[in-house]
Design a protein around this motif. Structure first.
Motif, PDB file in Angstrom:
ATOM      1  N   CYS A   1     -49.419  32.092  28.479  1.00  9.48           N
ATOM      2  CA  CYS A   1     -49.012  31.448  27.231  1.00  9.48           C
ATOM      3  C   CYS A   1     -48.810  32.486  26.139  1.00  9.48           C
ATOM      4  O   CYS A   1     -49.746  33.200  25.782  1.00  9.48           O
ATOM      5  N   ILE A   2     -47.588  32.562  25.640  1.00 12.38           N
ATOM      6  CA  ILE A   2     -47.348  33.297  24.398  1.00 12.38           C
ATOM      7  C   ILE A   2     -47.154  32.204  23.373  1.00 12.38           C
ATOM      8  O   ILE A   2     -46.074  31.633  23.238  1.00 12.38           O
ATOM      9  N   THR A   3     -48.228  31.878  22.693  1.00 12.99           N
ATOM     10  CA  THR A   3     -48.230  30.665  21.881  1.00 12.99           C
ATOM     11  C   THR A   3     -48.851  30.940  20.522  1.00 12.99           C
ATOM     12  O   THR A   3     -49.430  32.005  20.283  1.00 12.99           O
ATOM     13  N   ASN A   4     -48.699  29.999  19.620  1.00  9.23           N
ATOM     14  CA  ASN A   4     -49.126  30.235  18.236  1.00  9.23           C
ATOM     15  C   ASN A   4     -50.652  30.177  18.086  1.00  9.23           C
ATOM     16  O   ASN A   4     -51.366  29.632  18.922  1.00  9.23           O
ATOM     17  N   TYR A   5     -51.111  30.727  16.967  1.00 13.62           N
ATOM     18  CA  TYR A   5     -52.547  30.869  16.733  1.00 13.62           C
ATOM     19  C   TYR A   5     -53.277  29.526  16.655  1.00 13.62           C
ATOM     20  O   TYR A   5     -54.433  29.429  17.060  1.00 13.62           O
ATOM     21  N   VAL A   6     -52.620  28.529  16.112  1.00 14.51           N
ATOM     22  CA  VAL A   6     -53.271  27.225  15.990  1.00 14.51           C
ATOM     23  C   VAL A   6     -53.542  26.628  17.368  1.00 14.51           C
ATOM     24  O   VAL A   6     -54.540  25.962  17.587  1.00 14.51           O
ATOM     25  N   SER A   7     -52.636  26.894  18.297  1.00 10.75           N
ATOM     26  CA  SER A   7     -52.684  26.235  19.601  1.00 10.75           C
ATOM     27  C   SER A   7     -53.492  26.980  20.650  1.00 10.75           C
ATOM     28  O   SER A   7     -53.749  26.455  21.730  1.00 10.75           O
ATOM     29  N   MET A   8     -53.897  28.205  20.361  1.00 11.30           N
ATOM     30  CA  MET A   8     -54.543  29.064  21.365  1.00 11.30           C
ATOM     31  C   MET A   8     -55.712  28.348  22.040  1.00 11.30           C
ATOM     32  O   MET A   8     -55.801  28.266  23.265  1.00 11.30           O
ATOM     33  N   ASP A   9     -56.615  27.840  21.225  1.00  8.54           N
ATOM     34  CA  ASP A   9     -57.843  27.236  21.720  1.00  8.54           C
ATOM     35  C   ASP A   9     -57.529  25.957  22.494  1.00  8.54           C
ATOM     36  O   ASP A   9     -57.976  25.776  23.642  1.00  8.54           O
ATOM     37  N   LEU A  10     -56.758  25.084  21.904  1.00  7.76           N
ATOM     38  CA  LEU A  10     -56.493  23.791  22.534  1.00  7.76           C
ATOM     39  C   LEU A  10     -55.671  23.941  23.806  1.00  7.76           C
ATOM     40  O   LEU A  10     -55.973  23.295  24.824  1.00  7.76           O
ATOM     41  N   ALA A  11     -54.654  24.795  23.779  1.00  9.18           N
ATOM     42  CA  ALA A  11     -53.807  24.963  24.963  1.00  9.18           C
ATOM     43  C   ALA A  11     -54.634  25.501  26.135  1.00  9.18           C
ATOM     44  O   ALA A  11     -54.511  25.026  27.270  1.00  9.18           O
ATOM     45  N   ALA A  12     -55.481  26.480  25.866  1.00  4.10           N
ATOM     46  CA  ALA A  12     -56.317  27.038  26.937  1.00  4.10           C
ATOM     47  C   ALA A  12     -57.263  25.982  27.491  1.00  4.10           C
ATOM     48  O   ALA A  12     -57.442  25.852  28.706  1.00  4.10           O
ATOM     49  N   ASN A  13     -57.865  25.209  26.611  1.00  3.03           N
ATOM     50  CA  ASN A  13     -58.807  24.185  27.066  1.00  3.03           C
ATOM     51  C   ASN A  13     -58.111  23.048  27.810  1.00  3.03           C
ATOM     52  O   ASN A  13     -58.672  22.502  28.774  1.00  3.03           O
TER      53      ASN A  13
ATOM     54  N   GLY B   1     -50.656   6.783  25.855  1.00  2.24           N
ATOM     55  CA  GLY B   1     -51.298   7.647  24.882  1.00  2.24           C
ATOM     56  C   GLY B   1     -52.030   6.864  23.810  1.00  2.24           C
ATOM     57  O   GLY B   1     -52.284   5.665  23.959  1.00  2.24           O
ATOM     58  N   ASP B   2     -52.370   7.550  22.748  1.00  2.00           N
ATOM     59  CA  ASP B   2     -53.112   6.954  21.642  1.00  2.00           C
ATOM     60  C   ASP B   2     -52.388   7.308  20.346  1.00  2.00           C
ATOM     61  O   ASP B   2     -51.924   8.451  20.183  1.00  2.00           O
ATOM     62  N   PRO B   3     -52.290   6.363  19.415  1.00  2.00           N
ATOM     63  CA  PRO B   3     -51.517   6.635  18.190  1.00  2.00           C
ATOM     64  C   PRO B   3     -52.086   7.767  17.333  1.00  2.00           C
ATOM     65  O   PRO B   3     -51.382   8.303  16.470  1.00  2.00           O
ATOM     66  N   ARG B   4     -53.339   8.144  17.577  1.00  5.03           N
ATOM     67  CA  ARG B   4     -53.922   9.231  16.770  1.00  5.03           C
ATOM     68  C   ARG B   4     -53.675  10.605  17.384  1.00  5.03           C
ATOM     69  O   ARG B   4     -54.083  11.622  16.817  1.00  5.03           O
ATOM     70  N   MET B   5     -53.028  10.658  18.536  1.00  5.97           N
ATOM     71  CA  MET B   5     -52.786  11.966  19.167  1.00  5.97           C
ATOM     72  C   MET B   5     -51.988  12.935  18.280  1.00  5.97           C
ATOM     73  O   MET B   5     -52.283  14.134  18.271  1.00  5.97           O
ATOM     74  N   PRO B   6     -50.990  12.486  17.521  1.00  8.68           N
ATOM     75  CA  PRO B   6     -50.263  13.445  16.667  1.00  8.68           C
ATOM     76  C   PRO B   6     -51.135  14.096  15.594  1.00  8.68           C
ATOM     77  O   PRO B   6     -50.742  15.101  15.008  1.00  8.68           O
ATOM     78  N   LEU B   7     -52.310  13.520  15.342  1.00  8.97           N
ATOM     79  CA  LEU B   7     -53.212  14.096  14.344  1.00  8.97           C
ATOM     80  C   LEU B   7     -54.005  15.268  14.893  1.00  8.97           C
ATOM     81  O   LEU B   7     -54.662  15.988  14.142  1.00  8.97           O
ATOM     82  N   ILE B   8     -53.997  15.434  16.210  1.00 10.23           N
ATOM     83  CA  ILE B   8     -54.653  16.607  16.797  1.00 10.23           C
ATOM     84  C   ILE B   8     -53.665  17.760  16.683  1.00 10.23           C
ATOM     85  O   ILE B   8     -52.639  17.783  17.370  1.00 10.23           O
ATOM     86  N   SER B   9     -53.967  18.705  15.804  1.00 12.09           N
ATOM     87  CA  SER B   9     -53.046  19.817  15.565  1.00 12.09           C
ATOM     88  C   SER B   9     -52.765  20.564  16.858  1.00 12.09           C
ATOM     89  O   SER B   9     -53.684  20.855  17.624  1.00 12.09           O
ATOM     90  N   ALA B  10     -51.502  20.875  17.076  1.00 16.58           N
ATOM     91  CA  ALA B  10     -51.076  21.674  18.223  1.00 16.58           C
ATOM     92  C   ALA B  10     -51.209  20.950  19.549  1.00 16.58           C
ATOM     93  O   ALA B  10     -51.112  21.586  20.595  1.00 16.58           O
ATOM     94  N   LEU B  11     -51.396  19.643  19.524  1.00 22.80           N
ATOM     95  CA  LEU B  11     -51.431  18.932  20.807  1.00 22.80           C
ATOM     96  C   LEU B  11     -50.052  18.978  21.465  1.00 22.80           C
ATOM     97  O   LEU B  11     -49.948  19.041  22.697  1.00 22.80           O
ATOM     98  N   GLY B  12     -49.002  18.996  20.652  1.00 17.76           N
ATOM     99  CA  GLY B  12     -47.664  19.165  21.220  1.00 17.76           C
ATOM    100  C   GLY B  12     -47.541  20.505  21.941  1.00 17.76           C
ATOM    101  O   GLY B  12     -46.990  20.590  23.046  1.00 17.76           O
ATOM    102  N   CYS B  13     -48.084  21.546  21.330  1.00 15.73           N
ATOM    103  CA  CYS B  13     -48.072  22.876  21.960  1.00 15.73           C
ATOM    104  C   CYS B  13     -48.897  22.845  23.248  1.00 15.73           C
ATOM    105  O   CYS B  13     -48.544  23.487  24.247  1.00 15.73           O
ATOM    106  N   GLY B  14     -49.980  22.096  23.217  1.00 15.49           N
ATOM    107  CA  GLY B  14     -50.780  21.934  24.421  1.00 15.49           C
ATOM    108  C   GLY B  14     -50.020  21.191  25.507  1.00 15.49           C
ATOM    109  O   GLY B  14     -50.121  21.521  26.698  1.00 15.49           O
ATOM    110  N   ALA B  15     -49.236  20.200  25.093  1.00 11.55           N
ATOM    111  CA  ALA B  15     -48.397  19.481  26.053  1.00 11.55           C
ATOM    112  C   ALA B  15     -47.411  20.446  26.710  1.00 11.55           C
ATOM    113  O   ALA B  15     -47.158  20.373  27.921  1.00 11.55           O
TER     114      ALA B  15
END
Lengths: 266, 266, 266
Positions: free
Chosen positions: A26-38, A188-202
């Motif tokens: 993953c060459i990904t942004n700083y916000v998404s590093m933690d969530l994407a890895a997890n 899914g759940d309507p609150r998923m867009p509120l998790i920052s960088a979940l799109g990057c995780g997707a």
């Protein structure tokens, strides 16, 4: 493809993902590093965050899939992105482009445009980003407003046709298209867009699934279906976006391939 | 050392950690930034993420311990790593090297090799990384497979003897050795490896404990024992890797020094 | 301002924040990336992490507020900080400076000093950082010890008077002053300081609230009151700093404007 075949292919792809644990660079942004890895770990895949030009190409050669996400750009990172994308394209390793906020600045537009020359296997973005990208590629017309994913199916198909990439548009419903076949993933759940960088995780999950799937579109549909199912289950115990995130990771980790039969594809 | 003495020393070291709140400078990868800082806070230590060559040395002079983690490398960061490690070594401040994925690329091998010249107080890694490092140092023989921590004790001891560092091999059981004495720490939760960068977080805790311990090996054993105990308690309420992470931070924060008497050292 | 008016203004500001979802550009440190973005999302604002000099100014022109946080400095980032702050200042876009650990190194002191030339709308920091900054600006006298927020009200007022910025000092009680009016916000949970980068997240919330508030001081008070109320409610279900964080995001997301009437301002 009929929906029946698709669900079977999805279940099979999840099974392979669990068995093969693909290594995803993953060459990904700083916000998404933690969530994407997890998210990758929770999906039984293996993350490798390696971005510098001194090792990006070498790492891509070892990886089963590559993610390039332009969320927090710097020139040295862009060089690494090109190195990894180039190697992935040369060797037939699936690579996924996430053109975060591509419409916002000239630097993003230019960077995304340059990266498209390496012909991403999949492009995953939200509706506004897909419209911005399609417009820049002469594959559709832009608009100023924020878009719903299903409202931009035509632009997504046109972008897929122009680029040769599978295009995923995330939203309340996710649209996945290769320009010919188009699949819509609900759930899914309507609150998923509120998790920052979940799109990057997707995007990272799309790469992981594409690494093991028979076709890129099957991989992309599988990843979005995994998130839809896990998000729905996670939503039952979550009290807001804060608790939704750990619950989503738990739900992914405990997800069995056959659970995907619950996801409605249309 | 007998196990009895070791446990007493561990309890005493946790007590000092709580009382002294050592400042730990972390030059660590992007994935680990959030978790390492929160683990240090939960362990009553104080994190300082400072990496640039313009201030890395100055900060190291103020710190009680230094972490150098090569997970997401860039040349400017490597310069800062050398500055901090050099100052730490000169002034007798414990510093801990985490050679993430050292076997994966030439850049990592070269960077880890260069950093070893500053003689880290402790090296903490997983079994594959220890084997890669030991092999590169002529201190053992490499292998292609992923290794179990207890299967690489010989390489860990050889690496410790060659480098003069205490070596920690994380795994289901953690191995801690200074080349002569070897301690094995059992415990934890089997889902801990699914928490991305928890190994990097362990490295930060090793640094914090080494800052207050009588000897580096006591510090390293203490940190791994803290994680083993906290992980085990956290695992009781966790439903997967997502909820394990906040539970682990809670368990560290509520950990009393005497709780460490539950950890089995052998 | 009487406390009664202040609470009404706070409630009104939260209402606007929820309605307008201001776009907040954050040039912030690596530890805070994830939490700041999630706090902004939970507060119904919209985060944009964009730092490079190639796009920082362009992004600032699109943003409703800008955050500049010096937690993990590098020269390229500092260039982007100046670009964004300059554009914000020129166009009257509120921008907030977070001078993390400004007293620790010469590089931080110089960087913070340079950034002050763009006249931040708000400066948010802890007591030690405010004292370090005030001393450097000739607006007070420094001290070596760690300070309590209410113990440094005079330095905060002097710093506000010298810089023309609203100054927020986070602590058990938060102090907000424009040099003339001073408001103290009580509440929160004693474990909040254990959540790494929560102060940086508070800075992001201050920017979001300042984007919609009638005055910068109202925005700053609103943000701190939102955190105080959300933290207090989150604390009821949290077992430690680990579970406090997701609970805090949930509490922010479910916070209604009228909930702010519970917060005591003095």
């Amino acid at each position: 493809m009929s929906a029946r075949i698709r669900v079977d292919a999805v279940i099979d792809t999840v099974r392979r993902l669990h068995e093969q644990s693909p290594l995803v660079q993953c060459i990904t942004n700083y916000v998404s590093m933690d969530l994407a890895a997890n998210l990758l770990n929770a999906a039984h895949a293996s993350p490798a965050m390696v971005h510098d030009e001194r090792e990006a190409a070498e790492m891509a050669g070892l990886a089963s899939a590559v993610v390039v996400n332009i969320g927090t750009l710097s020139p040295h990172w862009v060089t690494g992105m090109h190195e990894a994308a180039r190697v992935a394209a040369e060797r037939g390793i699936p690579w996924v482009l996430d053109p975060v906020a591509v419409g916002a600045t000239a630097y993003r537009r230019a960077t995304a445009n340059d990266l498209l020359t390496h012909r991403p296997t999949v492009i995953r973005a939200n509706a506004s980003e897909i419209v911005a990208l399609a417009t820049a590629q002469g594959a559709g017309r832009g608009a100023d407003s924020t878009h719903d994913s299903t409202a931009v199916i035509d632009q997504a198909k046109a972008l897929a046709a122009t680029t040769g990439s599978v295009v995923v548009v995330s939203g309340v419903s996710d649209v996945v298209t290769d320009g010919t076949a188009t699949v819509i993933v609900d759930g899914g759940d309507p609150r998923m867009p509120l998790i920052s960088a979940l799109g990057c995780g997707a995007t990272a999950l799309v790469a992981a699934a594409a690494a093991v799937a028979d076709t890129p579109i099957t991989g992309a549909v599988t990843a979005m279906a995994m998130l839809a199912d896990a998000g729905e289950r996670a939503g039952r115990s979550a009290h807001g976006p804060g608790t939704l995130r750990p619950a989503l990771l738990d739900a992914l980790w405990t997800q069995r391939p056959e659970d995907l039969s619950r996801v409605v594809l249309r």
